[in-house]
Design an enzyme around this catalytic site. Sequence first.
Site, PDB file in Angstrom:
ATOM      1  N   ARG A  88      30.089  36.347  41.509  1.00 36.90           N
ATOM      2  CA  ARG A  88      31.080  35.550  41.557  1.00 36.90           C
ATOM      3  C   ARG A  88      31.086  34.583  42.378  1.00 36.90           C
ATOM      4  O   ARG A  88      32.320  33.784  42.702  1.00 36.90           O
ATOM      5  CB  ARG A  88      32.323  36.431  42.167  1.00 36.90           C
ATOM      6  N   ARG A 122      48.980  44.390  32.062  1.00 34.43           N
ATOM      7  CA  ARG A 122      47.849  45.235  32.233  1.00 34.43           C
ATOM      8  C   ARG A 122      47.821  46.717  32.731  1.00 34.43           C
ATOM      9  O   ARG A 122      48.665  46.797  33.729  1.00 34.43           O
ATOM     10  CB  ARG A 122      46.620  44.286  32.918  1.00 34.43           C
ATOM     11  N   ARG A 155      47.201  48.169  38.263  1.00 31.95           N
ATOM     12  CA  ARG A 155      46.292  47.901  39.489  1.00 31.95           C
ATOM     13  C   ARG A 155      47.215  47.111  40.640  1.00 31.95           C
ATOM     14  O   ARG A 155      47.905  46.192  40.102  1.00 31.95           O
ATOM     15  CB  ARG A 155      44.988  47.178  39.080  1.00 31.95           C
TER      16      ARG A 155
END
Length: 209
Positions: A88, A122, A155
């Site tokens: 990343r 999500r 999340r």
Amino acid sequence: MNLILLGAPGAGKGTLAAYLIEKMGVPSVSTGNILREAIKNDTPLGREAKQFMDKGQLVPDEVVIGMLKDRVAQADCAKGFILDGFPRTIPQAEALDTIASIDLALSLEVPDGVIEGRMTGRRVCLTCGATYHIKNMPPKMEDVCDKCGDKLVVRKDDAIEVVRDRLATFHKQTEPLKDYYGKQGKLKSIDGTQGIHETERLAVEALGL
Ligand code: AMP
């Protein structure tokens, strides 16, 4: 083949990785999942990582690099692996070059606006790491994981303010990796906005599977 999936948070890397595991017969390695597991088990690593993850920031390079190195040294990665969420940053990519040889970085291209819409729907299973979407990929039973039967949750880092911070982090720290792998002639990009099956088809084409 050692493959990297690049893309913003919510671009669909995890979903594509789950498909490619079957197609390529190699495991996927998600640093995000390893970190969430550490948080769930309340380990020292988990406690350190949580402070960054809850704010949409990256966990320090030295922490994730060590973790990744241990994971790809395991026997199941000997024939290849799919990296989802690593590297990343440029220092992570440079470290990875000393750990394994990378064949290809496949970038999933999805505009920020589309991502924000996706993230709110999500749902994830904290037990086995499976991900779902209430509209695009619903579980058979609401809020229950198809794979392990545990409860699905939103999340913490999928909250809209955190998503915006994560996108900013992505553009600043992770997007330069496209250039990094592009210069090595290892970058392929595909459109990730056309739904799961079309993304899978484009990936298969790009990877020559
Ligand atoms: P992900 O599930 O890949 O979206 O990762 C969730 C969060 O875990 C990220 O927002 C970061 O805080 C952390 N994380 C995962 N992978 C890395 C990585 N390679 N480097 C730094 N932080 C990471």
